[in-house]
Design an enzyme around this catalytic site. Structure first.
Site, PDB file in Angstrom:
ATOM      1  N   ARG A   4       0.817  -1.215   0.000  1.00 28.18           N
ATOM      2  CA  ARG A   4       0.000   0.000   0.000  1.00 28.18           C
ATOM      3  C   ARG A   4       0.851   1.266   0.000  1.00 28.18           C
ATOM      4  O   ARG A   4       0.342   2.362  -0.174  1.00 28.18           O
ATOM      5  CB  ARG A   4      -0.908   0.010   1.227  1.00 28.18           C
ATOM      6  CG  ARG A   4      -1.994  -1.048   1.216  1.00 28.18           C
ATOM      7  CD  ARG A   4      -2.691  -1.124   2.579  1.00 28.18           C
ATOM      8  NE  ARG A   4      -3.111   0.171   3.070  1.00 28.18           N
ATOM      9  CZ  ARG A   4      -4.269   0.748   2.779  1.00 28.18           C
ATOM     10  NH1 ARG A   4      -5.108   0.143   1.969  1.00 28.18           N
ATOM     11  NH2 ARG A   4      -4.587   1.917   3.277  1.00 28.18           N
ATOM     12  N   ARG A  54       8.233   6.603  -5.170  1.00 28.06           N
ATOM     13  CA  ARG A  54       8.133   7.335  -6.427  1.00 28.06           C
ATOM     14  C   ARG A  54       9.468   7.973  -6.762  1.00 28.06           C
ATOM     15  O   ARG A  54      10.132   8.538  -5.887  1.00 28.06           O
ATOM     16  CB  ARG A  54       7.056   8.415  -6.327  1.00 28.06           C
ATOM     17  CG  ARG A  54       5.669   7.846  -6.065  1.00 28.06           C
ATOM     18  CD  ARG A  54       4.646   8.944  -5.881  1.00 28.06           C
ATOM     19  NE  ARG A  54       3.337   8.373  -5.552  1.00 28.06           N
ATOM     20  CZ  ARG A  54       2.406   9.005  -4.865  1.00 28.06           C
ATOM     21  NH1 ARG A  54       2.628  10.235  -4.426  1.00 28.06           N
ATOM     22  NH2 ARG A  54       1.250   8.422  -4.608  1.00 28.06           N
ATOM     23  N   ARG A 107      -6.936  -3.711  15.806  1.00 28.99           N
ATOM     24  CA  ARG A 107      -6.213  -2.591  16.393  1.00 28.99           C
ATOM     25  C   ARG A 107      -7.207  -1.454  16.585  1.00 28.99           C
ATOM     26  O   ARG A 107      -8.142  -1.277  15.793  1.00 28.99           O
ATOM     27  CB  ARG A 107      -5.075  -2.130  15.485  1.00 28.99           C
ATOM     28  CG  ARG A 107      -4.035  -3.186  15.207  1.00 28.99           C
ATOM     29  CD  ARG A 107      -3.211  -3.532  16.431  1.00 28.99           C
ATOM     30  NE  ARG A 107      -2.269  -2.464  16.776  1.00 28.99           N
ATOM     31  CZ  ARG A 107      -1.533  -2.445  17.875  1.00 28.99           C
ATOM     32  NH1 ARG A 107      -1.676  -3.419  18.782  1.00 28.99           N
ATOM     33  NH2 ARG A 107      -0.690  -1.474  18.104  1.00 28.99           N
ATOM     34  N   ARG A 139       1.318   9.502  14.868  1.00 28.83           N
ATOM     35  CA  ARG A 139       1.201  10.719  14.073  1.00 28.83           C
ATOM     36  C   ARG A 139       0.423  11.776  14.843  1.00 28.83           C
ATOM     37  O   ARG A 139      -0.232  11.480  15.843  1.00 28.83           O
ATOM     38  CB  ARG A 139       0.514  10.441  12.735  1.00 28.83           C
ATOM     39  CG  ARG A 139      -0.909   9.895  12.839  1.00 28.83           C
ATOM     40  CD  ARG A 139      -1.458   9.561  11.460  1.00 28.83           C
ATOM     41  NE  ARG A 139      -2.830   9.055  11.509  1.00 28.83           N
ATOM     42  CZ  ARG A 139      -3.556   8.739  10.444  1.00 28.83           C
ATOM     43  NH1 ARG A 139      -3.042   8.872   9.234  1.00 28.83           N
ATOM     44  NH2 ARG A 139      -4.781   8.285  10.567  1.00 28.83           N
ATOM     45  N   GLU A 195      -2.031  10.487  17.991  1.00 32.37           N
ATOM     46  CA  GLU A 195      -2.700   9.217  17.711  1.00 32.37           C
ATOM     47  C   GLU A 195      -1.841   8.052  18.206  1.00 32.37           C
ATOM     48  O   GLU A 195      -0.681   7.928  17.819  1.00 32.37           O
ATOM     49  CB  GLU A 195      -2.938   9.113  16.205  1.00 32.37           C
ATOM     50  CG  GLU A 195      -3.925   8.068  15.778  1.00 32.37           C
ATOM     51  CD  GLU A 195      -4.283   8.217  14.306  1.00 32.37           C
ATOM     52  OE1 GLU A 195      -3.986   7.274  13.549  1.00 32.37           O
ATOM     53  OE2 GLU A 195      -4.840   9.280  13.923  1.00 32.37           O
ATOM     54  N   TYR A 234      -9.920  -4.777   5.487  1.00 29.33           N
ATOM     55  CA  TYR A 234      -9.576  -3.360   5.460  1.00 29.33           C
ATOM     56  C   TYR A 234     -10.155  -2.762   4.183  1.00 29.33           C
ATOM     57  O   TYR A 234      -9.696  -3.073   3.082  1.00 29.33           O
ATOM     58  CB  TYR A 234      -8.061  -3.154   5.514  1.00 29.33           C
ATOM     59  CG  TYR A 234      -7.697  -1.693   5.667  1.00 29.33           C
ATOM     60  CD1 TYR A 234      -7.420  -1.160   6.921  1.00 29.33           C
ATOM     61  CD2 TYR A 234      -7.679  -0.848   4.572  1.00 29.33           C
ATOM     62  CE1 TYR A 234      -7.121   0.182   7.068  1.00 29.33           C
ATOM     63  CE2 TYR A 234      -7.391   0.498   4.699  1.00 29.33           C
ATOM     64  CZ  TYR A 234      -7.109   1.002   5.955  1.00 29.33           C
ATOM     65  OH  TYR A 234      -6.837   2.345   6.095  1.00 29.33           O
ATOM     66  N   ASP A 253     -11.287   0.825   2.162  1.00 30.91           N
ATOM     67  CA  ASP A 253     -11.378   2.276   2.068  1.00 30.91           C
ATOM     68  C   ASP A 253     -12.829   2.675   1.837  1.00 30.91           C
ATOM     69  O   ASP A 253     -13.677   1.851   1.480  1.00 30.91           O
ATOM     70  CB  ASP A 253     -10.494   2.801   0.932  1.00 30.91           C
ATOM     71  CG  ASP A 253      -9.011   2.774   1.301  1.00 30.91           C
ATOM     72  OD1 ASP A 253      -8.695   2.953   2.496  1.00 30.91           O
ATOM     73  OD2 ASP A 253      -8.172   2.571   0.395  1.00 30.91           O
TER      74      ASP A 253
END
Length: 376
Positions: A171, A175, A247, A277, A298, A346, A348
């Site tokens: 995921r 680049r 989690r 984060r 978090e 999972y 989106d």
């Protein structure tokens, strides 16, 4: 028909709307005091900032049908997620891109040169990566792995990267240009008035009734012709075989006058920093202006009974238990399991909406199976 939908999140709302438009009477219940599930948004009373109450949700998709659907119920404004990370005392751009590579190694490489550098650092003896760590070492090498992936992953998942499957890292792209847009989908944006307003618009139909602060009881199913369950799969069966692993996240809220970090999301890659984060919520609505700011530190940990589950773990032990619950579900007539929790996957937001749309369509065509997609 009389339809009961358990959960007023995206799955329940989208299925309920489609079935209501088809002439069915839909009752949607939710144990929480609000709609929209984990993508619930609300205005912070102190600052006026639009809060992503359960952490940031950024809409991104290549599915034009889903994009058109959400724009039917909300005005989406452009938003691109540009994540930064603090690691080893410096700030870098994520996902790993040409700027990150040049920053980290103190170089001024062109794309071809950067590609060659990373390949020289990669462990090419790993031909078939099986674990998260092997995947990282094979494709970015030890230095970038240690700085950006290892500590963050240990905090996020609560285990060594050697215990996680390689698929998790797929995921995260690398680049060899200066594109720091975290996602690569054609359609990206944020609903101007928040996700809860969008879900409220989806639920606004005379054949839909919504009952919040309402726990599911098996007697409710006897009063319905079909049930759509978007709660935890194991929860439907009262955890009789044991609990699937999740989690969860804890948020430490704090406020700041002005701009705290200059971006919406700042990751912390070092293992010594206990949180994963910091999110600064006013940056998720850049078209608004607020003097005050609301931030979340978090923290990730294992979910316990009573916690809000976020991420299915899906390691070996959970998959074995999952297979048993799937067998139970398929042997239970009149119930379809949907969404991230109901299918223990999972998902989106765009995939959740697409599967909900497809589930409603399948229901109109005949008997609906326990799962539209195989959870395994």
């Amino acid at each position: 028909m009389r339809i009961l939908l358990v959960g007023a999140g995206l799955s329940g709302a989208v299925i309920g709307r489609a079935l209501a438009e088809a002439g069915h009477d839909c009752r949607i219940i939710d144990a929480r005091p609000h709609i929209a599930g984990n993508c619930h948004t609300e205005r912070d009373a102190e600052t006026g900032v639009m809060m992503h109450v359960y952490g940031p949700h950024i809409f991104h998709t290549d599915d034009e049908g889903v994009w058109n659907y959400v724009n039917r119920f909300a005005r989406f404004l452009p938003f691109q997620n540009r994540v930064k990370t603090t690691a080893q005392g410096r700030v870098y751009s994520l996902p790993v891109n040409l700027l990150t590579i040049n920053q980290f190694f103190g170089t001024t490489l062109r794309p071809e040169e950067a590609r060659a550098l990373i390949e020289s650092k990669a462990d090419t003896t790993i031909t078939d990566p099986q674990t998260f760590e092997e995947q990282a070492l094979r494709f970015v090498g030890p230095e970038l792995y240690e700085a950006f992936f290892k500590g963050y992953t240990e905090k996020q998942w609560g285990c060594s990267p050697t215990e996680l499957p390689a698929s998790i890292l797929k995921r995260l792209p690398v680049r060899f240009n200066y594109d720091d847009n975290y996602f690569f989908h054609r359609f990206q944006g944020m609903p101007q008035d928040g996700y809860s307003a969008m879900v409220a618009a989806i639920l606004d139909h005379p054949r839909i009734t919504v009952d919040l602060d309402t726990l599911y009881h098996p007697d409710m199913a006897a009063q319905a012709d079909h049930v759509f369950w978007s709660g935890p799969l194991d929860g439907y069966f009262d955890y009789r075989l044991g609990r699937l692993g999740y989690r969860t996240l804890d948020f430490e809220r704090f406020t700041h006058q002005g701009d705290y970090q200059g971006c919406a999301v700042m990751n912390y890659g070092d293992r010594e920093v206990p949180y994963t984060r910091i999110t600064e919520h006013k940056h998720f609505s850049p078209w608004e202006s607020h003097e005050g700011s609301v931030c979340y530190r978090e923290y990730a940990r294992a979910a316990e009974p009573g916690d809000t589950p976020y991420y299915p773990i899906r390691l070996v032990e959970e998959k074995a238990l999952l297979e048993q619950y799937i067998d139970l579900a398929r042997a239970t007539p009149g119930v379809t399991f949907v969404g991230r929790l109901g299918t223990y996957r999972y998902l989106d937001m765009d995939v959740t909406i697409r599967e909900a749309m497809d589930t409603a369509q399948a229901f109109s065509q005949g008997p609906t199976p326990a799962f539209l997609r195989d959870p395994l």
